[in-house]
Motif scaffolding. Structure first.
Motif, PDB file in Angstrom:
ATOM      1  N   SER A 102      54.315  35.175 -23.564  1.00  0.00           N
ATOM      2  CA  SER A 102      54.594  34.274 -22.416  1.00  0.00           C
ATOM      3  C   SER A 102      54.455  35.400 -21.402  1.00  0.00           C
ATOM      4  O   SER A 102      55.467  36.144 -21.297  1.00  0.00           O
ATOM      5  N   SER A 103      53.652  35.631 -20.512  1.00  0.00           N
ATOM      6  CA  SER A 103      53.644  36.371 -19.166  1.00  0.00           C
ATOM      7  C   SER A 103      55.021  36.121 -18.368  1.00  0.00           C
ATOM      8  O   SER A 103      55.535  37.028 -18.134  1.00  0.00           O
ATOM      9  N   THR A 104      55.282  34.725 -18.379  1.00  0.00           N
ATOM     10  CA  THR A 104      56.527  34.696 -17.634  1.00  0.00           C
ATOM     11  C   THR A 104      57.811  34.979 -18.318  1.00  0.00           C
ATOM     12  O   THR A 104      58.788  35.426 -17.680  1.00  0.00           O
ATOM     13  N   LEU A 105      57.664  34.820 -19.753  1.00  0.00           N
ATOM     14  CA  LEU A 105      58.929  35.340 -20.319  1.00  0.00           C
ATOM     15  C   LEU A 105      58.959  37.139 -20.145  1.00  0.00           C
ATOM     16  O   LEU A 105      59.934  37.392 -19.832  1.00  0.00           O
ATOM     17  N   ILE A 106      58.008  37.520 -20.334  1.00  0.00           N
ATOM     18  CA  ILE A 106      58.293  39.074 -20.361  1.00  0.00           C
ATOM     19  C   ILE A 106      58.404  39.510 -18.903  1.00  0.00           C
ATOM     20  O   ILE A 106      59.369  40.361 -18.761  1.00  0.00           O
ATOM     21  N   ARG A 107      58.077  38.671 -18.012  1.00  0.00           N
ATOM     22  CA  ARG A 107      58.538  38.990 -16.475  1.00  0.00           C
ATOM     23  C   ARG A 107      59.874  38.780 -16.246  1.00  0.00           C
ATOM     24  O   ARG A 107      60.745  39.815 -15.786  1.00  0.00           O
ATOM     25  N   VAL A 108      60.426  37.621 -16.699  1.00  0.00           N
ATOM     26  CA  VAL A 108      61.928  37.227 -16.484  1.00  0.00           C
ATOM     27  C   VAL A 108      62.660  38.364 -17.076  1.00  0.00           C
ATOM     28  O   VAL A 108      63.781  38.589 -16.868  1.00  0.00           O
ATOM     29  N   LEU A 109      62.269  38.725 -18.460  1.00  0.00           N
ATOM     30  CA  LEU A 109      63.097  39.846 -19.231  1.00  0.00           C
ATOM     31  C   LEU A 109      63.079  41.081 -18.545  1.00  0.00           C
ATOM     32  O   LEU A 109      64.384  41.518 -18.453  1.00  0.00           O
ATOM     33  N   PHE A 110      62.108  41.664 -18.003  1.00  0.00           N
ATOM     34  CA  PHE A 110      62.253  42.836 -17.337  1.00  0.00           C
ATOM     35  C   PHE A 110      62.838  42.867 -16.089  1.00  0.00           C
ATOM     36  O   PHE A 110      63.558  43.831 -15.646  1.00  0.00           O
ATOM     37  N   GLN A 111      62.575  41.626 -15.228  1.00  0.00           N
ATOM     38  CA  GLN A 111      63.185  41.449 -14.122  1.00  0.00           C
ATOM     39  C   GLN A 111      64.838  41.589 -14.210  1.00  0.00           C
ATOM     40  O   GLN A 111      65.457  41.981 -13.483  1.00  0.00           O
ATOM     41  N   ASN A 112      65.399  40.851 -15.207  1.00  0.00           N
ATOM     42  CA  ASN A 112      66.821  40.649 -15.490  1.00  0.00           C
ATOM     43  C   ASN A 112      67.547  41.874 -15.990  1.00  0.00           C
ATOM     44  O   ASN A 112      68.235  42.408 -15.512  1.00  0.00           O
ATOM     45  N   LEU A 113      66.621  42.440 -16.851  1.00  0.00           N
ATOM     46  CA  LEU A 113      67.357  43.745 -17.657  1.00  0.00           C
ATOM     47  C   LEU A 113      67.252  44.985 -16.784  1.00  0.00           C
ATOM     48  O   LEU A 113      67.977  45.652 -16.784  1.00  0.00           O
ATOM     49  N   VAL A 114      66.016  45.157 -16.221  1.00  0.00           N
ATOM     50  CA  VAL A 114      65.982  46.206 -15.365  1.00  0.00           C
ATOM     51  C   VAL A 114      66.651  46.073 -14.298  1.00  0.00           C
ATOM     52  O   VAL A 114      67.304  47.084 -13.446  1.00  0.00           O
ATOM     53  N   GLY A 115      66.810  44.916 -13.554  1.00  0.00           N
ATOM     54  CA  GLY A 115      67.578  44.611 -12.393  1.00  0.00           C
ATOM     55  C   GLY A 115      69.171  44.777 -12.605  1.00  0.00           C
ATOM     56  O   GLY A 115      69.757  45.392 -11.867  1.00  0.00           O
ATOM     57  N   ASN A 116      69.418  44.486 -13.793  1.00  0.00           N
ATOM     58  CA  ASN A 116      70.791  44.663 -14.050  1.00  0.00           C
ATOM     59  C   ASN A 116      71.184  46.305 -14.251  1.00  0.00           C
ATOM     60  O   ASN A 116      72.202  46.764 -13.879  1.00  0.00           O
ATOM     61  N   ALA A 117      70.206  46.829 -14.794  1.00  0.00           N
ATOM     62  CA  ALA A 117      70.345  48.208 -14.930  1.00  0.00           C
ATOM     63  C   ALA A 117      70.453  49.014 -13.865  1.00  0.00           C
ATOM     64  O   ALA A 117      71.419  49.787 -13.533  1.00  0.00           O
ATOM     65  N   LEU A 118      69.709  48.640 -12.445  1.00  0.00           N
ATOM     66  CA  LEU A 118      69.951  49.330 -11.379  1.00  0.00           C
ATOM     67  C   LEU A 118      71.100  48.846 -10.556  1.00  0.00           C
ATOM     68  O   LEU A 118      71.584  49.595  -9.757  1.00  0.00           O
ATOM     69  N   LYS A 119      71.536  47.551 -10.909  1.00  0.00           N
ATOM     70  CA  LYS A 119      72.808  47.130 -10.078  1.00  0.00           C
ATOM     71  C   LYS A 119      73.938  47.619 -10.611  1.00  0.00           C
ATOM     72  O   LYS A 119      74.804  48.157  -9.691  1.00  0.00           O
ATOM     73  N   PHE A 120      74.262  47.479 -11.967  1.00  0.00           N
ATOM     74  CA  PHE A 120      75.336  47.937 -12.544  1.00  0.00           C
ATOM     75  C   PHE A 120      75.320  49.643 -12.695  1.00  0.00           C
ATOM     76  O   PHE A 120      75.372  50.024 -13.815  1.00  0.00           O
ATOM     77  N   GLN A 121      75.540  50.288 -11.684  1.00  0.00           N
ATOM     78  CA  GLN A 121      75.466  51.892 -11.545  1.00  0.00           C
ATOM     79  C   GLN A 121      76.879  52.289 -11.968  1.00  0.00           C
ATOM     80  O   GLN A 121      77.804  51.520 -11.595  1.00  0.00           O
ATOM     81  N   ASN A 122      76.922  53.521 -12.267  1.00  0.00           N
ATOM     82  CA  ASN A 122      78.178  54.270 -12.957  1.00  0.00           C
ATOM     83  C   ASN A 122      78.399  55.043 -11.680  1.00  0.00           C
ATOM     84  O   ASN A 122      78.265  56.574 -11.863  1.00  0.00           O
TER      85      ASN A 122
END
Length: 387
Positions: free
Chosen positions: A272-292
């Motif tokens: 599902s293209s929607t699934l892949i997009r949701v996954l990348f948006q959340n996981l990459v978005g969290n990686a950018l947000k929770f900076q060290n």
């Protein structure tokens, strides 16, 4: 509201199970044996059915669900072994314990045959009443417990569906008024912001920020409630293309934080293209947000084939997650940090897991506090054909 629904579900499940008394089937060609066994088992909280032949027993199996069967081995026309094998052909008898009872077949080969058929016990007459009653009670208790769990699961499933339907309707209907509130608050800032004093502008900014946050939360709830309610459309997707689109959406954040994002070859697969997009948006978005701290984010996205699955990994060098939070990380509305420190709705990861599991995969993570996290998820391997 969720607590009340859960409590009602438990009560309803337990009540329904109590109303369903377990049933015992006694099979013996001698009526006096049936009456004697019935007398022994009568104190147990169960309905007792009696059959004087294998054929009569099979007829009862078609009309009732039994918790346990006590079956005489030596019977004319159809013996206990044949009767048991025919019983087990019926779906209602799957997993139902059978105790063989015999007065003469004491050879080991008969006990072995009973075990091959799936009997839970093989006892000899004359039967010790206390032993028989205690053995049967164990299986009746197991049956009642299993029924309670099944009723509870069914009730909880219905309650979850009602909650998700409620969330879907509410989030859908709330979108427009919140969108209007956000729009008019923005207009007020543009047109009258300079006319307000410092306190007035601060209060107006509170309205704008909270309207945007509410709009994001409603959008996330709507996305979460849609998962499983709408058919998942599978198509051939290029995961690398979707990741590039996602990174372009985060372009300003990546540039502002000097983030380094790398990715290896990602598959073209049926998903599902929607699934892949949701996954990348959340996981990459969290990686950018929770900076060290002051270290620029370093994010790596990879994929590898493991048996019948593709295993994706999104690794970062962020603040990490303490192991004690493992049970909460994929639970909806569960946040590990204050919204003032890290904004968010607490819905993204729960949406990812729900979506992935519907597609036959799973998601988990490994992490070291202060050093970063590695979120990894699997999806069934259905690759696009090579052109």
């Amino acid at each position: 509201m969720t607590t009340a629904v859960l409590k009602n579900a438990v009560v309803a499940g337990a009540s329904a199970a109590k109303e369903c008394r377990p049933k015992i089937l006694l099979v013996d060609d001698r009526w006096e044996n049936l009456l004697a066994t019935e007398k022994v088992l009568k104190p147990l909280q169960a309905d007792i059915f009696k059959a004087a032949s294998g054929n009569e027993a099979l007829s009862l199996v078609l009309r009732h669900d039994f918790a346990i069967v006590l079956l005489d081995v030596q019977m004319p026309e159809m013996d206990g072994f044949e009767t048991a094998m025919l019983m087990q052909e019926h779906e209602s008898m799957a997993g139902v314990p059978i105790i063989f009872v015999t007065a003469i077949s004491k050879e080991d080969k008969y006990a072995s045959k009973a075990a091959e058929i799936g009997a839970v016990d093989y006892i000899f007459k004359p039967i010790n009443p206390d032993i028989l009653k205690s053995k049967v009670k164990v299986y009746l208790d197991l049956y009642v417990q299993r029924e309670e769990i099944m009723h509870l699961n069914a009730t909880l499933s219905q309650s979850n569906e009602e909650l998700e339907r409620f969330a879907y309707i509410c989030s859908h209907d709330m979108q427009e008024p919140v969108r209007m509130m956000n729009a008019f608050a923005g207009l007020l800032v543009d047109m009258s912001g300079q006319a307000l004093d410092d306190d007035g502008r601060r209060y107006l900014n509170f309205i704008v920020d909270n309207a945007r946050r509410m709009q994001k939360m409603i959008s996330d709830i709507l996305t979460f409630s849609r998962v499983g309610r709408e058919d998942i459309v599978l198509e051939m997707v290029d995961c690398e293309d979707i990741l590039q689109e996602t990174l372009s959406e985060f372009g300003d954040v990546i540039q502002g934080s000097h983030a380094e994002v790398t990715y290896g070859p990602l598959p073209r697969m049926e998903a599902s293209s929607t699934l892949i997009r949701v996954l990348f948006q959340n996981l990459v978005g969290n990686a950018l947000k929770f900076q060290n701290g002051s270290d620029p984010p370093v994010i790596s996205v990879t994929a590898a084939r493991e048996g019948g699955f593709w295993r994706f990994s999104v690794k970062d060098n962020g603040i990490g997650i303490d192991e004690s939070f493992r049970a909460r990380i994929f639970t909806i509305f569960q946040r590990l940090h204050r919204k003032e420190d890290y904004p968010g709705t607490g819905i993204g990861l729960s949406t990812c897991r729900k979506f992935i599991q519907l597609c036959g995969g799973d998601i988990d993570f490994t992490s070291t506090p202060g050093q970063g996290s590695n979120f990894h998820f699997t999806l069934p391997c259905k690759e696009a054909p090579q052109s």
